[in-house]
Design an enzyme around this catalytic site. Structure first.
Site: not given
Length: 526
Positions: A182, A188, A242-243, A329, A360, A485
């Site tokens: 954005k 990153e 964001g999510r 979050e 399993h 961060k």
């Protein structure tokens, strides 16, 4: 479970999505009390405020309008007194036009070749949601046909291994990179973007950047400085967390490049159908509201902190990782929306794996260890049906046999008396006893096309919002990601000073100083 009336009462259905929550540790009286809790928490009012664009994200003074991203063109949804739906559709129309140009072969790279590979660079919500939808669409026959001859990959982790994997066997001359940030400052993402840019420039020259890189961003100044044509930047807004952004250009752009806009629009329409359902249906038959209330019941009243998401459908293998971020979050908060420490536990630990793989892996714990409420998700019609001659059932029916069996195994368990009647050796009876009475709920979807994928996403988004509304927390901020961060920035400076100027490690606690010194003692290979 023998009470037919109770079992029937504890179901809800909407547009081919069937929910059975009769295996919850709840009576119909419990559900009535949960509805009263919803009334006391002003749930209906809070849902209305979200849809009206009121600034319910109070810590960031923002509206929460991911519902506007999939609203019909003629809808009216305001933020700051302005209808945002036309803006949303302007971006979608731009994506539709661009993706058609790209997919037709009219958009060519620096060498004149059409581009058939897309790498989407983004992290968190810019990655997990789009990856979930992409993985679910890959084996849908209509979507698979539309994607023939194309590849869509995602680059999220700043680990250089992820870069290597994302571009392995790709030709820069036929690759388009979508940089999703954005602000165009996410550490990153921008380091990865610069790394991929170098990959393109070293092969095709600096002039190739504008042909091989586009952006999803609102910072047109930085987009231009990076070398991307601002005309090829696609906007999204502060009122999209964001999510919650998979239905914005963050997801719609890369998915449209891979599958074509019409298929992605079906996905958006599925999500919109659940938006309408949660906003207008009575709570008694409102699937996201029921799910949210039951989660609050399990977490805050019964003390079960986790939830297992168990899709009996390999196409949904990336659902749990996406919901993990969406839920943890959003609702991983310790204070109320007013900043008061909560007197109860909120938030869930989400994890999961497709069936039967999970059986399993971790079902041992679910059956005989801790009590973990489970979401079982089944699909009536397989995306890729197979029936081998001579087999008792089809492959899909074999899978679904487990889908139907596991909830009952959790609910009923197996008693020592049953084991005695089966002549199980006495020393093994404690080991083979299953307590039972372990809660689960079951979703049954009619099929898994783009539309149902959109429905499923929207169900979980609204379920999580409902939980937050009941708990009285802000499900739409994420201050908890900031501290790590900021500390990483201090470490980054130390690593630079030590590598470039030979300075010793200073200003850290003994543990961190020791770890950093050990790390720096080995020279990097490049």
């Amino acid at each position: 479970m023998t009470d037919a009336d109770r079992c029937k009462a504890m179901t809800a259905e909407f547009e081919g999505v069937y929910l059975d929550y009769s295996r919850q540790q709840a009576t119909t009286e419990t559900i009535d009390k949960l509805f009263k809790l919803a009334e006391a928490a002003k749930l209906k009012e809070k849902i209305d405020k979200m849809f009206k664009g009121e600034k319910i994200n109070t810590t960031e003074n923002r509206s929460v309008l991911h519902v506007a991203l999939r609203a019909p063109r003629d809808a009216v949804i305001n933020s700051d007194g302005v209808n945002v739906v036309p803006e949303v559709w302007a971006v979608k129309d731009k994506i539709k036009q661009f993706s058609e140009t790209f997919r037709s072969g009219s958009w060519v790279g620096a060498t004149g070749k059409p581009l058939t590979n897309v790498v989407s660079v983004g992290i968190g919500g810019s990655f997990l949601g789009p990856l979930f939808v992409h993985t679910a669409l890959q084996t849908d026959p209509e979507a698979a046909e539309a994607a023939k001859g194309r590849q869509l990959r995602f680059l999220a982790n700043v680990d250089p291994v992820d870069v290597a994997r994302s571009i392995k066997d790709l030709d820069p001359a036929t690759t388009l990179v979508v940089v999703v940030s954005k602000t165009f400052t996410t550490a990153e993402t921008m380091l990865n973007a610069r790394t991929i840019k170098e990959w393109i420039v070293s092969s095709l020259g600096p002039q190739a950047v504008s042909k091989h890189m586009i952006a999803v961003s609102t910072n047109l100044k930085l987009v231009k400085e990076f070398g991307i044509d601002p005309n090829n930047a696609f906007a999204f807004w502060d009122w999209v967390g964001g999510r919650y952004s998979v239905c914005s250009a963050v997801g719609v752009l890369p998915l449209s490049l891979q599958y074509g806009f019409p298929i992605v629009q079906k996905f958006l329409e599925g999500a919109s159908s659940i938006d309408n359902h949660v906003h207008t249906s009575s709570f008694e038959k409102n699937i996201p509201v029921l799910l949210g209330l039951l989660s609050v019941w399990n977490v805050s009243f019964l003390g079960y902190p986790a939830r297992a998401i168990l899709p009996y459908c390999q196409a949904l293998e990336k659902l749990a990782p996406h919901i993990q971020q969406l839920s943890m979050e959003s609702n991983g908060k310790g204070v109320s929306i007013d900043g008061v420490r909560l007197p109860f536990e909120a938030g869930e630990i989400d994890f999961g794996e497709p069936g039967t793989n999970g059986q399993h892996s971790f079902y041992q714990l679910i059956h005989q260890g801790r009590v973990i409420p489970c979401d079982f998700i089944g699909v009536i019609k397989s995306q890729q049906p197979v029936y081998l001659k001579g087999e008792t059932v089809s492959n899909h029916d074999e899978l679904m046999s487990n889908f139907f069996a596991q909830p009952d195994a959790l609910a009923y368990g197996k008693t020592p008396e049953q084991l005695h009647s089966e002549k199980v050796p006495e020393n093994l009876i404690p080991h083979k006893t299953f307590q039972g009475n372990r809660p689960s709920l079951s979703f049954l979807l009619s099929s898994l096309s783009a539309y149902e994928i959109g429905q499923l996403l929207s169900i979980y988004e609204h379920r999580i919002a409902v939980q937050g509304f009941i708990w009285g927390i802000n499900s739409f901020d994420q201050w908890g990601v900031e501290l790590g961060k900021s500390l990483a920035s201090t470490v980054r400076k130390q690593l630079h000073a030590s590598r470039m100027e030979g300075k010793p490690v200073e200003g850290f606690n003994p543990s961190s100083a020791s770890l950093l010194t050990r790390f720096l003692a080995v020279k990097p290979s490049t």
